[in-house]
Design a protein around this motif. Structure first.
Motif, mmCIF file in Angstrom:
data_model
loop_
_atom_site.group_PDB
_atom_site.id
_atom_site.type_symbol
_atom_site.label_atom_id
_atom_site.label_comp_id
_atom_site.label_asym_id
_atom_site.label_seq_id
_atom_site.Cartn_x
_atom_site.Cartn_y
_atom_site.Cartn_z
ATOM 1 N N GLU A 1 0.828 -1.212 0.000
ATOM 2 C CA GLU A 1 0.000 0.000 0.000
ATOM 3 C C GLU A 1 0.858 1.256 0.000
ATOM 4 O O GLU A 1 0.584 2.215 -0.731
ATOM 5 C CB GLU A 1 -0.929 -0.015 1.214
ATOM 6 N N ASP B 1 4.557 5.647 -5.399
ATOM 7 C CA ASP B 1 5.055 5.329 -6.736
ATOM 8 C C ASP B 1 6.389 4.588 -6.661
ATOM 9 O O ASP B 1 7.364 4.931 -7.321
ATOM 10 C CB ASP B 1 5.215 6.612 -7.564
ATOM 11 N N LEU C 1 2.489 1.734 -3.464
ATOM 12 C CA LEU C 1 1.560 2.249 -4.476
ATOM 13 C C LEU C 1 1.337 3.745 -4.294
ATOM 14 O O LEU C 1 1.288 4.501 -5.267
ATOM 15 C CB LEU C 1 0.228 1.507 -4.395
ATOM 16 N N SER D 1 7.975 0.387 -5.178
ATOM 17 C CA SER D 1 7.647 -1.043 -5.195
ATOM 18 C C SER D 1 7.741 -1.586 -3.780
ATOM 19 O O SER D 1 8.495 -1.082 -2.945
ATOM 20 C CB SER D 1 8.618 -1.809 -6.104
#
Length: 278
Positions: free
Chosen positions: A37, A43, A40, A45
């Motif tokens: 979470e 931006d 994301l 990984s």
């Protein structure tokens, strides 16, 4: 009236942490986000977040600030994250008494003075009063001088048996509100001093509700938010409080300031304030 208290209070620094990994993981878990979470949102990984938390990867300065933003890390603690990653602090901490803060001081004083006769004040991260208008003086009548010694602390003043507590008509409800507010703030930042203040004021005994003269202000009112109902000169006044902070602050001192205004919660309180010489 304006009260100028101490400069911004130094909260727990966190610079003794072993590295950014444990700090980042602590903030992520506190916000109840998974690595995926957070990745994301930032931006990135999940693998990169994992590598940072385990010390296998050193994030860039830009990545530290980006993660701090998405984790809603307080400005002071963003500096701690940067230091733990080996970077210089990004946010300054300028004393409020510094000449460069003159414009800010003047603006705050004008703001709270313009709110008169309604009460308004400015507090720092530990609820110490930085500035207050004349409307606040109504609350301070008959409070012992030792309770008003600098730095004047709003939480101590409100909940101490020798402070405002005996005059707050709905003390148990208002006390619960104030303690919950502090508890939420403690959850957002790592501050041993704020935690100590919470434990101190939470331990104050709760006096019985005061007797007060009946008046037109005691008529039933349907409030739109929890009011603070306080006795004053035989009247029961009701206020709804509102707290404002600065958007996107670039200085620790500014980030930790809050402007609290007290809005009359009924027409009778408005009338009383407008006809009373304070």
């Amino acid at each position: 009236m304006t009260i100028v208290a101490s400069d911004a209070i130094a909260l727990s620094p966190g610079s003794s942490e072993p590295g950014i990994g444990p700090l980042l993981r602590r903030w992520r878990e506190q916000r109840r986000l998974s690595q995926m979470e957070l990745a994301l949102r930032a931006d990135s990984s999940a693998r990169h977040i994992s590598f940072i938390e385990t010390g296998r990867s050193r994030p860039s300065e830009e990545m530290v600030l980006r993660l701090a933003e998405h984790l809603d890390v307080p400005v002071r603690e963003r500096n701690a994250l940067l230091l733990s990653a080996g970077y210089a602090p990004h946010y300054s901490e300028t004393p409020l008494t510094d000449p460069s803060m003159g414009t800010l001081r003047t603006a705050m004083e004008r703001l709270i003075k313009g709110y008169e006769p309604y009460p308004a004040l400015v507090v720092d991260a530990l609820y110490n009063v930085v500035a207050a208008n004349r409307g606040i003086m109504m609350f301070l009548e008959d409070v012992p001088k030792h309770m008003l010694a600098a730095p004047l602390n709003v939480m101590r003043l409100s909940l101490h048996p020798q402070g405002l507590a005996p005059r707050i008509l709905n003390l148990r409800e208002w006390r619960h509100h104030l303690l919950a507010q502090m508890d939420r703030q403690i959850a957002l930042q790592r501050s041993s001093e704020l935690r100590a203040l919470y434990e101190e004021v939470a331990a104050y005994p709760v006096p019985d509700a005061p007797d007060h003269a009946d008046s037109e202000l005691d008529e039933p009112v349907a409030y739109f938010a929890l009011p603070m109902r306080i006795a004053h000169d035989g009247h029961a006044l009701s206020f709804i409080s509102s707290i404002s902070t600065f958007n996107t602050p670039m200085d620790v001192t500014v980030a930790e300031l809050a402007i609290e205004t007290f809005l009359p919660a009924d027409a009778a309180t408005v009338k009383y304030l407008q006809t009373t010489d304070m």
